[in-house]
Design a protein around this motif. Structure first.
Motif, PDB file in Angstrom:
ATOM      1  N   ILE A 147      -4.113  21.741  11.434  1.00  0.00           N
ATOM      2  CA  ILE A 147      -4.099  22.272  10.066  1.00  0.00           C
ATOM      3  C   ILE A 147      -4.586  23.714  10.062  1.00  0.00           C
ATOM      4  N   LEU A 148      -5.717  23.943  10.714  1.00  0.00           N
ATOM      5  CA  LEU A 148      -6.312  25.272  10.749  1.00  0.00           C
ATOM      6  C   LEU A 148      -5.389  26.291  11.406  1.00  0.00           C
ATOM      7  N   ALA A 149      -4.802  25.915  12.536  1.00  0.00           N
ATOM      8  CA  ALA A 149      -3.928  26.839  13.252  1.00  0.00           C
ATOM      9  C   ALA A 149      -2.669  27.146  12.454  1.00  0.00           C
ATOM     10  N   ASP A 150      -2.109  26.145  11.791  1.00  0.00           N
ATOM     11  CA  ASP A 150      -0.899  26.365  11.010  1.00  0.00           C
ATOM     12  C   ASP A 150      -1.178  27.285   9.832  1.00  0.00           C
ATOM     13  N   PHE A 157      -4.223  29.146  20.067  1.00  0.00           N
ATOM     14  CA  PHE A 157      -5.462  28.504  19.669  1.00  0.00           C
ATOM     15  C   PHE A 157      -5.755  27.354  20.620  1.00  0.00           C
ATOM     16  N   GLY A 158      -6.976  26.869  20.568  1.00  0.00           N
ATOM     17  CA  GLY A 158      -7.338  25.740  21.412  1.00  0.00           C
ATOM     18  C   GLY A 158      -8.590  25.059  20.909  1.00  0.00           C
ATOM     19  N   THR A 292     -12.891  25.335  17.289  1.00  0.00           N
ATOM     20  CA  THR A 292     -11.510  25.796  17.368  1.00  0.00           C
ATOM     21  C   THR A 292     -11.517  27.276  17.728  1.00  0.00           C
ATOM     22  N   VAL A 293     -10.996  27.601  18.885  1.00  0.00           N
ATOM     23  CA  VAL A 293     -10.972  28.969  19.385  1.00  0.00           C
ATOM     24  C   VAL A 293      -9.593  29.582  19.093  1.00  0.00           C
ATOM     25  N   TYR A 338     -13.073  34.769  16.292  1.00  0.00           N
ATOM     26  CA  TYR A 338     -12.048  34.102  17.082  1.00  0.00           C
ATOM     27  C   TYR A 338     -10.692  34.551  16.557  1.00  0.00           C
ATOM     28  N   ARG A 339     -10.380  35.810  16.812  1.00  0.00           N
ATOM     29  CA  ARG A 339      -9.169  36.396  16.248  1.00  0.00           C
ATOM     30  C   ARG A 339      -8.049  36.359  17.294  1.00  0.00           C
ATOM     31  N   ALA A 340      -6.947  35.787  16.924  1.00  0.00           N
ATOM     32  CA  ALA A 340      -5.824  35.645  17.864  1.00  0.00           C
ATOM     33  C   ALA A 340      -4.742  36.663  17.552  1.00  0.00           C
ATOM     34  N   CYS A 341      -4.030  37.112  18.584  1.00  0.00           N
ATOM     35  CA  CYS A 341      -2.948  38.055  18.391  1.00  0.00           C
ATOM     36  C   CYS A 341      -1.888  37.428  17.504  1.00  0.00           C
ATOM     37  N   GLY A 342      -1.390  38.189  16.528  1.00  0.00           N
ATOM     38  CA  GLY A 342      -0.332  37.722  15.676  1.00  0.00           C
ATOM     39  C   GLY A 342      -0.785  36.789  14.587  1.00  0.00           C
TER      40      GLY A 342
END
Length: 348
Positions: A147-150, A157-158, A292-293, A338-342
Motif C-alpha cells: 500500500i505504502l509503495a503504491d 522499496f523493500g 519500509t525502506v 528513505y527517498r527513492a528515485c522516481g
C-alpha cells in the motif's frame, strides 16, 4: 515531506478486530522515553471501550488534523485520536475476519499517508492489519508495504526486519514460495542489496557489511542443488561490490543469520519472506520492528500480526509497538529520509 522532531508521529490503529486497539491504548497509558507528540488514526469509541475494559485511565482527544495538537506532547494517559473512514459498528466482534474492519484499517493507513505527504506528521507507525479482512472488503493489497509503495509511486522499496541482533532485508515480500523463487532476478537482488546498505546508513553505519543469503541449500553447492545462486545472485553481488557496497555471498542460509548475530555482518539480504522472518521472529517479536525502506517518509511497524486468538482478551503485549515507535523517533531525529528515485507522492 520533511518534518521536524516536534512534528507528530501518527500511529495507525490497525485492524479493529485484532490486538491493535489494545496495544495502542497500553502504549498511550505508559511512560516513554521520547517526547515527540503522538496521535492515533483510528476509532475513538473502539479505543475508549478497550481502555474501559482494561481499567486504564485514558483521556481521549478527538482531532480532525495534526495542527490541532500545536506543539504540545501529550502525557501518559492522554491520546489524540484522528478518525478516518466510516465509524465502526458497536457490535464489531473481536478476533474475526470482518470486511468492515478491513475497510477501516485500510482507511487509517491511507489517511496517515496523506498526512505524511503534506508534512503534517513526521512518521507513520502501524499496528497490524489483517489481509483476509481487507480482501473481504475488496482491497487487494497483500500488506502495508505494498500500500505504502503504491501510494508513493515507487518500485524501489523493500521490507527490513530489525531487532537488537539482526537486520534483514527481503528480496521479495508477500509472494507464494513458487512466485518468490521466480522473483529471484539480478535486478531485484541488486535493489535489495542497495536498500540494505541504505538502511544501515540510517542506523549510522558508515560502511555496512551486507551478507546475501543463498536461495538453495548450501547456496546451491556450486550448482549441484540449483543454479540460481551461481547464475543470478552471485553476479548481482559482484555488481553491488563494483558500486562500492561491501556485499558478500551468497552464503548458506542455515548459517548466515547466526554469523550476522555474531557481528560478522551488519545486515542480511534474505531471498523470500519466511527465510528472513523466521530468524528475526525467533529472537522475539516483542523487540522486532518492520521498516519500509525506499519511501519518502519514515514508516515502522510492529513485527507481529493481528493475533485474533487473543484479541479482546486483554492479553496483548505492546512491546513491539513501543520498539517500533522508538525506532521511528530515532530516524526522525537523525533526519533520515528513505527517498527513492522516481518517487511520485501524487501517485495513487
Amino acid at each position: 515531506m520533511s518534518a521536524s522532531p516536534r512534528t507528530p508521529i501518527a500511529i495507525t490503529m490497525g485492524d479493529p478486530a485484532g490486538v491493535g486497539p489494545e496495544i495502542v491504548v497500553r502504549l498511550a497509558c505508559a511512560p516513554r522515553a521520547g517526547d515527540t507528540p503522538l496521535l492515533v488514526i483510528g476509532d475513538i469509541k473502539r479505543l475508549r471501550g478497550v481502555a474501559d475494559q482494561l481499567g486504564l485511565a485514558l483521556t481521549l482527544f478527538p482531532i480532525r488534523h495534526p495542527d490541532e495538537l500545536g506543539d504540545r506532547g501529550l502525557t501518559p494517559g492522554q491520546l489524540a485520536v484522528l478518525p478516518a473512514g466510516e465509524p465502526l459498528p458497536p457490535d464489531l466482534p473481536w478476533g474475526r475476519v470482518d470486511a468492515r474492519a478491513g475497510a477501516a484499517a485500510y482507511a487509517y493507513v491511507n489517511r496517515a499517508i496523506d498526512l505524511a505527504f503534506e508534512g503534517s506528521i513526521s512518521a507513520i507507525v502501524t499496528a497490524p492489519l489483517n489481509k483476509a479482512a481487507m480482501a473481504a472488503a475488496g482491497i487487494t493489497y497483500p500488506g502495508h508495504t505494498e500500500i505504502l509503495a503504491d501510494r508513493a509511486g515507487t518500485q524501489d522499496f523493500g521490507m527490513m526486519l530489525a531487532n537488537d541482533e539482526l537486520r534483514v532485508m527481503l528480496v521479495s515480500i508477500h509472494l507464494s514460495l513458487r512466485q518468490a523463487i521466480e522473483a529471484v532476478t539480478p535486478a531485484r537482488e541488486l535493489r535489495a542489496i542497495r536498500l540494505a546498505a541504505r538502511a544501515c546508513h540510517a542506523y549510522g553505519i558508515a560502511e555496512p557489511r551486507i551478507a546475501v543469503a543463498g536461495l538453495n541449500p548450501h547456496a546451491g553447492e556450486g550448482g549441484l542443488f540449483g543454479d540460481e545462486d551461481k547464475a543470478i545472485i552471485a553476479p548481482a553481488i559482484a555488481r553491488a561490490r563494483a558500486e562500492g557496497i561491501d556485499a558478500s555471498g551468497p552464503w548458506p542460509s542455515d548459517t548466515v543469520f547466526m554469523n550476522a548475530r555474531r557481528g560478522h555482518f551488519d545486515a542480511v539480504v534474505a531471498q523470500y519472506h519466511d527465510q528472513g522472518l523466521i530468524p528475526v521472529k525467533y529472537l522475539g517479536v516483542e523487540n522486532g520492528v518492520n521498516i519500509t525502506v525506499g519511501l519518502p517518509f519514515v514508516r515502522t511497524s510492529v513485527d507481529h500480526g493481528t493475533a485474533f486468538d487473543i484479541a479482546g482478551t486483554g492479553r496483548a503485549d505492546p512491546s513491539s509497538l513501543f520498539y517500533a515507535l522508538k525506532q521511528a523517533e530515532a530516524m526522525v531525529r537523525s533526519g533520515t529520509e528513505y527517498r527513492a528515485c522516481g518517487c511520485n507522492p501524487a501517485h495513487g
